[in-house]
Design a protein around this motif. Structure first.
Motif, PDB file in Angstrom:
ATOM      1  N   ASP A 161       0.834  -1.199   0.000  1.00 54.30           N
ATOM      2  CA  ASP A 161       0.000   0.000   0.000  1.00 54.30           C
ATOM      3  C   ASP A 161       0.871   1.252   0.000  1.00 54.30           C
ATOM      4  O   ASP A 161       2.066   1.182   0.282  1.00 54.30           O
ATOM      5  CB  ASP A 161      -0.877   0.020   1.256  1.00 54.30           C
ATOM      6  CG  ASP A 161      -2.208  -0.654   0.988  1.00 54.30           C
ATOM      7  OD1 ASP A 161      -2.849  -0.304  -0.007  1.00 54.30           O
ATOM      8  OD2 ASP A 161      -2.584  -1.551   1.761  1.00 54.30           O
ATOM      9  N   HIS A 203      -8.675   2.676   5.484  1.00 55.90           N
ATOM     10  CA  HIS A 203      -8.720   1.304   4.977  1.00 55.90           C
ATOM     11  C   HIS A 203      -9.958   0.633   5.539  1.00 55.90           C
ATOM     12  O   HIS A 203     -10.237   0.731   6.726  1.00 55.90           O
ATOM     13  CB  HIS A 203      -7.474   0.531   5.409  1.00 55.90           C
ATOM     14  CG  HIS A 203      -6.220   1.011   4.760  1.00 55.90           C
ATOM     15  ND1 HIS A 203      -5.818   0.593   3.512  1.00 55.90           N
ATOM     16  CD2 HIS A 203      -5.275   1.900   5.174  1.00 55.90           C
ATOM     17  CE1 HIS A 203      -4.678   1.194   3.193  1.00 55.90           C
ATOM     18  NE2 HIS A 203      -4.330   1.994   4.180  1.00 55.90           N
ATOM     19  N   ASN A 204     -10.707  -0.029   4.667  1.00 51.01           N
ATOM     20  CA  ASN A 204     -11.937  -0.693   5.078  1.00 51.01           C
ATOM     21  C   ASN A 204     -11.630  -2.108   5.588  1.00 51.01           C
ATOM     22  O   ASN A 204     -11.399  -3.027   4.816  1.00 51.01           O
ATOM     23  CB  ASN A 204     -12.888  -0.746   3.870  1.00 51.01           C
ATOM     24  CG  ASN A 204     -14.161  -1.512   4.185  1.00 51.01           C
ATOM     25  OD1 ASN A 204     -14.373  -1.934   5.327  1.00 51.01           O
ATOM     26  ND2 ASN A 204     -15.001  -1.701   3.187  1.00 51.01           N
ATOM     27  N   ILE A 207     -12.903  -5.702   4.449  1.00 54.32           N
ATOM     28  CA  ILE A 207     -12.407  -6.417   3.271  1.00 54.32           C
ATOM     29  C   ILE A 207     -11.630  -7.658   3.672  1.00 54.32           C
ATOM     30  O   ILE A 207     -11.749  -8.713   3.066  1.00 54.32           O
ATOM     31  CB  ILE A 207     -11.535  -5.473   2.398  1.00 54.32           C
ATOM     32  CG1 ILE A 207     -12.433  -4.399   1.774  1.00 54.32           C
ATOM     33  CG2 ILE A 207     -10.790  -6.244   1.325  1.00 54.32           C
ATOM     34  CD1 ILE A 207     -11.687  -3.234   1.216  1.00 54.32           C
ATOM     35  N   ALA A 255      -2.372  -0.881  -5.338  1.00 57.67           N
ATOM     36  CA  ALA A 255      -3.656  -0.286  -4.960  1.00 57.67           C
ATOM     37  C   ALA A 255      -3.552   1.229  -5.053  1.00 57.67           C
ATOM     38  O   ALA A 255      -2.475   1.794  -4.856  1.00 57.67           O
ATOM     39  CB  ALA A 255      -4.022  -0.690  -3.533  1.00 57.67           C
ATOM     40  N   SER A 256      -4.667   1.857  -5.345  1.00 58.71           N
ATOM     41  CA  SER A 256      -4.727   3.318  -5.331  1.00 58.71           C
ATOM     42  C   SER A 256      -4.982   3.802  -3.912  1.00 58.71           C
ATOM     43  O   SER A 256      -5.315   3.019  -3.013  1.00 58.71           O
ATOM     44  CB  SER A 256      -5.859   3.817  -6.235  1.00 58.71           C
ATOM     45  OG  SER A 256      -5.494   3.642  -7.588  1.00 58.71           O
ATOM     46  N   GLN A 259      -7.613   2.422  -1.236  1.00 61.22           N
ATOM     47  CA  GLN A 259      -7.840   0.989  -1.393  1.00 61.22           C
ATOM     48  C   GLN A 259      -6.837   0.245  -0.508  1.00 61.22           C
ATOM     49  O   GLN A 259      -5.948   0.861   0.071  1.00 61.22           O
ATOM     50  CB  GLN A 259      -7.633   0.565  -2.853  1.00 61.22           C
ATOM     51  CG  GLN A 259      -8.574   1.252  -3.828  1.00 61.22           C
ATOM     52  CD  GLN A 259      -8.264   0.874  -5.275  1.00 61.22           C
ATOM     53  OE1 GLN A 259      -7.196   0.355  -5.592  1.00 61.22           O
ATOM     54  NE2 GLN A 259      -9.200   1.175  -6.167  1.00 61.22           N
ATOM     55  N   THR A 260      -6.981  -1.077  -0.429  1.00 60.01           N
ATOM     56  CA  THR A 260      -6.057  -1.861   0.393  1.00 60.01           C
ATOM     57  C   THR A 260      -5.426  -2.977  -0.425  1.00 60.01           C
ATOM     58  O   THR A 260      -6.135  -3.805  -0.997  1.00 60.01           O
ATOM     59  CB  THR A 260      -6.792  -2.468   1.608  1.00 60.01           C
ATOM     60  OG1 THR A 260      -7.401  -1.406   2.350  1.00 60.01           O
ATOM     61  CG2 THR A 260      -5.816  -3.198   2.512  1.00 60.01           C
ATOM     62  N   ARG A 308     -10.723 -11.780  -7.764  1.00 57.26           N
ATOM     63  CA  ARG A 308     -11.856 -11.218  -7.017  1.00 57.26           C
ATOM     64  C   ARG A 308     -13.029 -12.200  -7.057  1.00 57.26           C
ATOM     65  O   ARG A 308     -13.658 -12.483  -6.041  1.00 57.26           O
ATOM     66  CB  ARG A 308     -12.240  -9.866  -7.639  1.00 57.26           C
ATOM     67  CG  ARG A 308     -13.170  -9.033  -6.769  1.00 57.26           C
ATOM     68  CD  ARG A 308     -13.414  -7.651  -7.369  1.00 57.26           C
ATOM     69  NE  ARG A 308     -12.314  -6.747  -7.141  1.00 57.26           N
ATOM     70  CZ  ARG A 308     -11.539  -6.233  -8.104  1.00 57.26           C
ATOM     71  NH1 ARG A 308     -11.776  -6.514  -9.366  1.00 57.26           N
ATOM     72  NH2 ARG A 308     -10.545  -5.427  -7.802  1.00 57.26           N
ATOM     73  N   ASP A 316     -11.003  -4.629  -2.814  1.00 58.72           N
ATOM     74  CA  ASP A 316     -11.231  -3.324  -3.469  1.00 58.72           C
ATOM     75  C   ASP A 316     -10.007  -2.795  -4.201  1.00 58.72           C
ATOM     76  O   ASP A 316     -10.036  -1.713  -4.760  1.00 58.72           O
ATOM     77  CB  ASP A 316     -11.729  -2.279  -2.444  1.00 58.72           C
ATOM     78  CG  ASP A 316     -10.625  -1.819  -1.492  1.00 58.72           C
ATOM     79  OD1 ASP A 316      -9.548  -2.446  -1.436  1.00 58.72           O
ATOM     80  OD2 ASP A 316     -10.839  -0.806  -0.782  1.00 58.72           O
ATOM     81  N   GLN A 317      -8.906  -3.565  -4.213  1.00 57.18           N
ATOM     82  CA  GLN A 317      -7.709  -3.021  -4.856  1.00 57.18           C
ATOM     83  C   GLN A 317      -7.791  -3.150  -6.370  1.00 57.18           C
ATOM     84  O   GLN A 317      -8.404  -4.059  -6.903  1.00 57.18           O
ATOM     85  CB  GLN A 317      -6.450  -3.711  -4.328  1.00 57.18           C
ATOM     86  CG  GLN A 317      -6.218  -5.118  -4.854  1.00 57.18           C
ATOM     87  CD  GLN A 317      -5.013  -5.783  -4.202  1.00 57.18           C
ATOM     88  OE1 GLN A 317      -5.176  -6.495  -3.212  1.00 57.18           O
ATOM     89  NE2 GLN A 317      -3.830  -5.588  -4.752  1.00 57.18           N
ATOM     90  N   ASP A 318      -7.162  -2.220  -7.054  1.00 59.07           N
ATOM     91  CA  ASP A 318      -7.109  -2.253  -8.502  1.00 59.07           C
ATOM     92  C   ASP A 318      -5.722  -1.772  -8.904  1.00 59.07           C
ATOM     93  O   ASP A 318      -5.230  -0.785  -8.362  1.00 59.07           O
ATOM     94  CB  ASP A 318      -8.183  -1.322  -9.090  1.00 59.07           C
ATOM     95  CG  ASP A 318      -8.236  -1.418 -10.606  1.00 59.07           C
ATOM     96  OD1 ASP A 318      -7.892  -2.493 -11.141  1.00 59.07           O
ATOM     97  OD2 ASP A 318      -8.593  -0.424 -11.255  1.00 59.07           O
TER      98      ASP A 318
END
Length: 336
Positions: A161, A203-204, A207, A255-256, A259-260, A308, A316-318
């Motif tokens: 991250d 960070h969520n 996830i 990740a952006s 995101q995580t 995913r 949620d990472q991209d």
């Protein structure tokens, strides 16, 4: 002498920390094997820094004993210098880091100026107050990798991250400035400009804390915010900015902002890997190392979509591709 391909792959599992990682060292070896087998890198030109033996978790018995192989701050910087300094026009370079990324707060800065992105070497101290002087700021990585000679291309893979600003905050595929950059409205025309600092990222936790995520051994690759005293931290001498604008550099970040980046149990062997490294290697192998960066990006996204769907729908990472403007063209430049 002809074109040389060289790589430095770094994996930090942090065996001496209570909460380390299990897949970062596996990443470094997986990527190194891919470069040697699919992309014609000579074994002697691929160097790996790692703190446990591959395929092992953070067990202390599996710790790496050779001091020069460890992913310490000084070894990472020294080997990065080996990668970049010896390069000649036409050479192809790759640097990868798998481990923990973090945001740092400069205690000498002014309130509200934002935070710096950084990565955590294996010897970064565990204290929060002023003890994190052994982190490596992405601005320091930037200064080294942007020193590649003209006509030489470097590809960077940041499987952690908080490592989106290694190459260029405006060199994005959609042409927008990086997400999460701190804005400053100090422009005399009233225009909003951006700084090189980041906003705080949330960070969520849902996830990686669901039953499904636990079954896949999902582990986030970030460390909570730490404060550092930049005056005391070992700063690297910065290169003149002129040398940077000529660099051809591409950076794939896991990740952006917001995101995580995760590592999960991947593949039939049940090994832990960073999602980005796993998808990067699969995509690169599928394309037989013969593609542009745009084509590789598309293939990595396809692989991530598969992960995913198969493992973790809430992921949620991209992958984020950034590149050094104005010389780097992802649609034209060939990968490795």
């Amino acid at each position: 002498a002809g074109m040389v391909k060289r790589a430095l792959c770094v994996g930090c599992n942090y065996p001496s920390r209570p909460l380390g990682l299990s897949g970062a060292v596996n990443d470094a070896f997986l990527l190194a094997d891919c470069l040697k087998q699919a992309c014609d890198f000579e074994p002697d030109d691929v160097r790996i820094l790692h703190d446990v033996q591959p395929g092992r978790r953070q067990v202390r018995a599996a710790k790496v004993e050779e001091a020069d192989r460890l992913p310490t701050r000084s070894n990472i910087l020294k080997q990065l210098s080996w990668l970049v300094r010896g390069a000649r026009p036409g050479d192809v370079l790759l640097f990868s880091f798998s481990g923990l990324g973090l945001l740092v707060d400069d205690v000498d800065g002014y309130v509200g100026e934002g935070y710096d992105e950084a990565i955590m070497p294996s010897d970064a101290e565990n204290t929060v107050q002023g003890g994190a002087s052994s982190v490596i700021l992405t601005s320091d990585l930037h200064d080294i990798v942007m020193g590649v000679p003209e006509g030489c291309q470097i590809t960077i893979l940041m499987d952690c991250d908080h490592a989106t600003s290694v190459v260029d905050v405006v060199g994005t595929v959609d042409g927008r400035v990086l997400r999460g950059l701190r804005r400053s409205s100090t422009d005399f025309c009233g225009l909003t400009t951006h700084t090189s600092k980041m906003d705080l990222a949330a960070h969520n936790r849902d996830i990686w804390q669901t039953d499904q995520a636990r079954a896949a051994k999902a582990t986030p690759r970030y460390q909570p915010l730490v404060e550092i005293d930049k005056q005391k931290a070992a700063r690297l001498p910065s290169r003149p900015s002129m040398s940077r604008s000529l660099a051809v550099a591409f950076c794939y970040s896991a990740a952006s902002h917001g995101q995580t980046a995760l590592e999960l149990t991947m593949g039939g062997a049940g090994q832990q890997h960073g999602v980005l490294t796993w998808c990067f290697v699969r995509a690169l192998t599928e394309l037989q190392c013969d593609c542009t960066h745009s084509e590789l990006l598309k293939a990595i996204r396809e692989q991530m979509k598969q992960v995913r769907e198969d493992c973790l729908p809430r992921m949620d990472q991209d992958v984020l591709l950034t590149f050094a403007t104005p010389r780097s063209d992802p649609g034209a430049a060939r990968v490795l």
